[in-house]
Design a protein around this motif. Sequence first.
Motif, PDB file in Angstrom:
ATOM      1  N   TYR A 284       0.825  -1.201   0.000  1.00 20.36           N
ATOM      2  CA  TYR A 284       0.000   0.000   0.000  1.00 20.36           C
ATOM      3  C   TYR A 284       0.862   1.254   0.000  1.00 20.36           C
ATOM      4  CZ  TYR A 284      -3.502  -3.369   1.471  1.00 20.36           C
ATOM      5  OH  TYR A 284      -4.337  -4.450   1.530  1.00 20.36           O
TER       6      TYR A 284
ATOM      7  N   GLU B 194       1.708   4.874   1.427  1.00 22.82           N
ATOM      8  CA  GLU B 194       1.649   5.350   2.814  1.00 22.82           C
ATOM      9  C   GLU B 194       0.360   6.114   3.097  1.00 22.82           C
ATOM     10  OE1 GLU B 194       4.643   3.436   4.459  1.00 22.82           O
ATOM     11  OE2 GLU B 194       3.487   4.941   5.560  1.00 22.82           O
TER      12      GLU B 194
ATOM     13  N   LYS C 274      -2.381   3.419   3.804  1.00 25.75           N
ATOM     14  CA  LYS C 274      -2.078   2.275   4.676  1.00 25.75           C
ATOM     15  C   LYS C 274      -2.928   2.334   5.935  1.00 25.75           C
ATOM     16  CE  LYS C 274       2.136   1.033   4.247  1.00 25.75           C
ATOM     17  NZ  LYS C 274       3.618   0.917   4.340  1.00 25.75           N
TER      18      LYS C 274
END
Length: 115
Positions: A59, A61, A64
């Motif tokens: 993912y 950031e 996430k």
Amino acid sequence: QVQLVESGGGLVQAGGSLRLSCAASGIAVRLNAIGWYRQAPGKQRELVAGIRGGGYTSYAESVKGRFTISRDNAKNTVYLQMNSLKPEDTAVYYCNLNPAYYGYWGQGTQVTVSS
């Protein structure tokens, strides 16, 4: 002929959820690395989540902990569950191979998050 068809977008309030679907034909999602990408107005397209053939996920950031990518091999479909949506998640969302292949871009699905 490979086709990747996105669906599931819409208008949602901040904090809400959406689930996007990417229905594939011509390729087996279980054998390919698939990514979800997005492009916001005036910005470059970016990869937000990926899933590999072995099931490993990754993912960006910025998403996430809020977004989850998954797939249903029987339906040959990849999903993106998006929770705790923010206005900055507003974009057109696309699926493609990861890395992307230029010939496989579809129409995308619009996600709009209101504040």
